[in-house]
Design an enzyme around this catalytic site. Structure first.
Site, short mmCIF file in Angstrom:
data_model
loop_
_atom_site.label_atom_id
_atom_site.label_comp_id
_atom_site.label_asym_id
_atom_site.label_seq_id
_atom_site.Cartn_x
_atom_site.Cartn_y
_atom_site.Cartn_z
CG ASP A 58 -0.35 -0.18 2.52
OD1 ASP A 58 0.90 -0.16 2.61
OD2 ASP A 58 -1.09 -0.34 3.51
CB SER A 59 4.57 1.66 -0.14
OG SER A 59 4.74 0.50 -0.95
CG ASP A 97 0.63 -4.18 2.07
OD1 ASP A 97 0.95 -5.08 2.87
OD2 ASP A 97 1.32 -3.16 1.87
CE LYS A 126 3.18 -5.79 4.05
NZ LYS A 126 2.70 -4.73 4.99
CD GLU A 128 0.38 -1.70 8.06
OE1 GLU A 128 0.02 -0.92 8.97
OE2 GLU A 128 0.89 -1.30 6.99
CD GLU A 195 7.83 -0.02 7.97
OE1 GLU A 195 8.00 1.11 7.44
OE2 GLU A 195 6.87 -0.76 7.70
#
Length: 279
Positions: A58-59, A97, A126, A128, A195
């Protein structure tokens, strides 16, 4: 009924990277090289260069759309880019993501979103955060969806965390991260992105959960693998970059050489440098 034909070899002549192959690499101590990817052209190039895992992150909201954070990215947008990457990729393991708002509502919402990404070509999703996410991870894994967890600096929680700060420096934070990692491993997560976590803590999390493939980004050299945002390591991103980023274009003749150097330096342990790229 499904076909059992052998998958086509990758564009670089290698066999497709599977979850079984990644586990073999991890068990043998071979580092896993991962980069973000958002389109077919770069997918083909990164695959040719031997990148093990492609992450449709999602970057993309920041490096492609010019957003100030990852929060505005929608599920439909990640699906679109996953489809694009799938068309260019031949052998790398493909992770996508789950964007903000696509899994927090319920386990069923997370399943619906994950199905959309898997149908677009992702082989793993993925997610979070820790704590409440463990049961969501278990719910997805039990339904045949491989999951990569993400702890430490979780960009979707940037406002709650007070900005882009190193996580786990204090004893209480470190204990929480270790507890969450153990819960996620128990729930069936097979990968864990760490991270902005002190290298010593990342190493401890990996040692405590030997079946969990830790992927570092600003988390020291002792993780099972490393990931960077493609635009960052190619020195395309403007503005001040975090200290864990290395410009692989410096001294390279072009993008392909820079990517091959990244893979080589991750594999042989030259990146990340414990002094320059770690906390």
């Amino acid at each position: 009924m499904s076909s059992h034909a052998t998958p086509e070899a990758g564009a670089a002549g290698r066999k497709p990277v599977t979850l079984h192959r990644l586990r073999e690499m991890h068990a043998a101590g071979e580092k896993i090289a991962m980069l973000t990817c958002y389109d077919a052209s770069f997918a083909r190039l990164l695959d040719d260069c031997g990148v093990d895992c492609l992450l449709v992150g999602d970057s993309l909201g920041m490096v492609l759309q010019g957003q100030p954070s990852t929060l505005p990215v929608t599920l439909d947008e990640v699906v679109y880019h996953t489809k694009s990457v799938t068309r260019g990729n031949r052998s790398a393991w493909l992770i996508a993501d789950l964007p903000f708002g696509s899994y927090q509502g319920s386990r069923e919402q997370a399943l619906h979103s994950s199905v959309a990404l898997m149908q677009a070509g992702a082989q793993m999703v993925k997610i979070e955060g820790g704590g409440w996410t463990a049961e969501t991870v278990r719910f997805l894994v039990e339904r045949g969806i491989p999951v990569c967890a993400h702890l430490g600096l979780t960009p979707q929680s940037v406002h709650a965390l007070g900005g882009y700060r190193v996580q786990g420096r204090g004893e209480s934070q470190a204990m929480t991260l270790k507890h969450h990692a153990a819960e996620l491993a128990d729930a069936g997560a097979t990968m864990l992105v760490l991270e902005l976590v002190p290298g010593a803590l990342a190493a401890e999390i990996g040692a405590l959960n030997p079946g969990l493939m830790t992927i570092g980004i600003g988390a020291g050299p002792q993780c099972a693998g490393q990931v960077l945002v493609l635009h960052d390591m190619l020195n395309v991103t403007r503005g001040k970059l975090p200290r864990f980023v290395r410009n692989f274009m410096a001294g390279a003749s072009g993008i392909e050489e820079a990517v091959r150097l990244y893979v080589q330096d991750v594999k042989n342990g030259r990146f990340p440098d414990p002094e320059r790229h770690s906390y």
